[in-house]
Write an enzyme that holds these catalytic residues in place. Structure first.
Site, PDB file in Angstrom:
ATOM      1  N   LYS A   1      29.693  -9.227  32.330  1.00 14.02           N
ATOM      2  CA  LYS A   1      30.059  -9.826  31.059  1.00 14.02           C
ATOM      3  C   LYS A   1      31.449 -10.465  31.162  1.00 14.02           C
ATOM      4  CE  LYS A   1      27.659  -6.489  28.061  1.00 14.02           C
ATOM      5  NZ  LYS A   1      26.837  -7.420  27.264  1.00 14.02           N
TER       6      LYS A   1
ATOM      7  N   ARG B   1      16.684  -2.474  27.576  1.00 17.29           N
ATOM      8  CA  ARG B   1      15.218  -2.406  27.578  1.00 17.29           C
ATOM      9  C   ARG B   1      14.692  -1.677  28.811  1.00 17.29           C
ATOM     10  NH1 ARG B   1      15.070  -8.811  27.320  1.00 17.29           N
ATOM     11  NH2 ARG B   1      17.033  -8.267  26.287  1.00 17.29           N
TER      12      ARG B   1
END
Length: 494
Positions: free
Chosen positions: A277, A351
């Site tokens: 990130k 996920r």
């Protein structure tokens, strides 16, 4: 310090309290409690209305100190806005602002008549519950790693609501839900060097040990490896803090009754992994376990309410770090379900831990319904902002139940489609499914990914990426969706 709540039956002008709280609408219309105080005080409130000092604007606050003829030391006058448009959301707002104002005053207790203000379509129990939860939220202070400010000063410790005994069930629920919300907020607010996967496991174990009918099981990375948690373990491979699977079980219902199940994303810190990130704002990624905090808080609330049902709460907890052993874009993982997953981006890690947890939860508990909560996608924040959580389900009845619970608690969600049309975006040439679906419909394709691991289950997904915390360096965890999930369980008992 925990705020203590109670109900009282008293007249606002005669109750001996450090502060009484009453409401005034715009255009100078006084509530019955404000009118009684005004009459006893010789028109003190009306004079301030006429002078413009009290506007009645929603959420505005004005303090009358030691008004003659009133037994209380102070009268806090809270603006309610226009009466004709007064609704549930406004009611919550004015109670939050009242509690904030009380928190700035040097007092330890107060009595509020705001819970007696009429809210269209809502009864006294709802009003008291909503007012108490709003006050508790406003009174929360994070102190775990901060020196307390204003030490030695009196702070609000007790708030009584002046309303009838019929509101007691609402107050009882509020006390339990508030404890769950505080549990969730405290867990999420802790820095990531403290709140690790092992810390979450320890907190769950401590709660189980302190409560009857509650059991806790923790799987470490070695047990998960033996069982085949290939997707979850890949995410945590680069971190020195090894993953844990935390499972709490509450047996409040019949022995043969299938449980409800919550699953919460517990990424205790998310660097993005190899798909790193950007640096600015990365400190907020300690909140990436907001889903775990939320389902644990809802579990706490259910136990404290003593709900007559069975409930499982499963938290896959891991840290997503870049390292020589980290998983990579291009890797193909074998999930616990046996489905293979092509990793296209290691920052779509939530996920990957959830899919194995959903599979394990379904196999272990065979729940009658399963709801997961996760700070899953920035796309959901783009779509819905900070006000509504994203809700996805192929089960219309389950979606309707959750939406109704969100409306009742003002912890609202908005349904997004989970159509099979979107599944093609997850096609992969190298695995059964890819872990991202491209630039468009990112929140929906994340839900579509999870749906592949919930076949045969009555399942819903809550994307709380926008609602789990307030942005900015001083932003705190909100405790959502504890209230929504707790209300959904209350409704199942009804």
């Amino acid at each position: 310090m925990t705020l203590q709540f109670s109900l009282v039956a008293a007249a606002p002008e005669s109750v001996d309290s450090p502060c009484v709280v009453v409401g005034v609408y715009e255009n100078g219309l006084l509530t019955s409690a404000a009118a009684r105080v005004d009459g006893a005080a010789g028109g003190a409130i009306k004079r301030q209305v006429e002078s413009g000092d009290i506007s009645g604007k929603a959420g505005s606050v004005n303090l009358l100190f030691a008004p003659a003829g009133v037994a209380a030391q102070r009268v806090l006058v809270v603006g309610l806005g226009a009466q004709k448009s007064f609704d549930a959301a406004r009611f919550q707002k004015v109670n939050i602002e009242a509690a904030r104002a009380l928190g700035r005053l040097p007092l330890e207790s107060a009595v509020s008549w705001l819970a007696d203000v009429d809210v269209p379509g809502q009864d006294a129990a709802w009003r008291v519950r909503t007012a108490a939860l709003a006050a508790d939220h406003a009174a929360y202070r994070y102190t775990a790693t901060v020196k307390p400010r204003g030490a030695g000063q009196p702070t609000l410790a007790a708030l009584a609501f002046a309303t009838g005994a019929e509101a007691q069930p609402g107050l009882d629920q509020a006390i339990a839900i508030a404890e769950g919300v505080r549990f969730a907020r405290e867990l999420a607010n802790l820095p990531p060097n403290i709140c690790t996967p092992a810390y979450i496991a320890a907190q769950a174990q401590a709660f189980a040990e302190a409560h009857d009918k509650v059991a806790c099981r923790v799987l470490d990375h070695e047990e998960m490896e033996q069982l085949g948690f290939g997707s979850l373990l890949a995410v945590g491979r680069g971190s020195a803090n090894k993953p844990k699977l935390v499972a709490l079980e509450y047996r409040g219902g019949a022995d043969d009754a299938k449980p409800y199940a919550f699953v919460g994303k517990g990424i205790t810190f998310d660097t993005g992994g190899i798909s790193l990130k950007p640096g600015p704002g990365m400190e907020e990624m300690k909140f990436d376990m907001g889903g775990a905090a939320g389902v644990l808080g809802a579990f706490v609330a259910a136990v404290k309410m003593g709900l007559p049902l069975n409930l499982a709460c499963v938290v896959p907890a891991a840290e997503n770090m870049p390292d020589g052993d980290s998983y990579r874009p291009g890797d193909v993982l074998t999930s616990l379900s046996g489905q293979t997953i092509e990793v296209l981006n290691t920052d779509a890690e939530g996920r990957l831990i959830l899919c194995d947890a959903l599979t394990w939860t379904a196999r272990t508990f065979q729940p009658q319904a399963m709801v997961d909560a996760a700070t899953l996608t920035g796309a959901c924040v783009t779509a819905l902002g900070k006000h509504a959580s994203g809700l996805m389900s192929k089960h219309d009845d389950l979606a309707a139940e959750l939406l109704a619970a969100g409306e009742a608690t003002l912890d609202r969600a908005w349904r997004l489609p989970l159509w099979d049309d979107y599944q093609v975006q997850l096609d992969s040439a190298f695995a059964d499914v890819a872990n991202i679906g491209g630039k468009s419909a990112g929140a929906i394709t994340a839900g579509c990914f999870l749906s592949r691991f919930t076949d045969g289950q009555r399942w819903a997904h809550l994307d709380i990426a926008g609602t789990a915390w307030d942005e900015g360096r001083k932003g705190l965890a909100t405790g959502r969706p504890v209230a929504l999930l707790a209300q959904w369980l209350i409704d199942r008992c009804a």
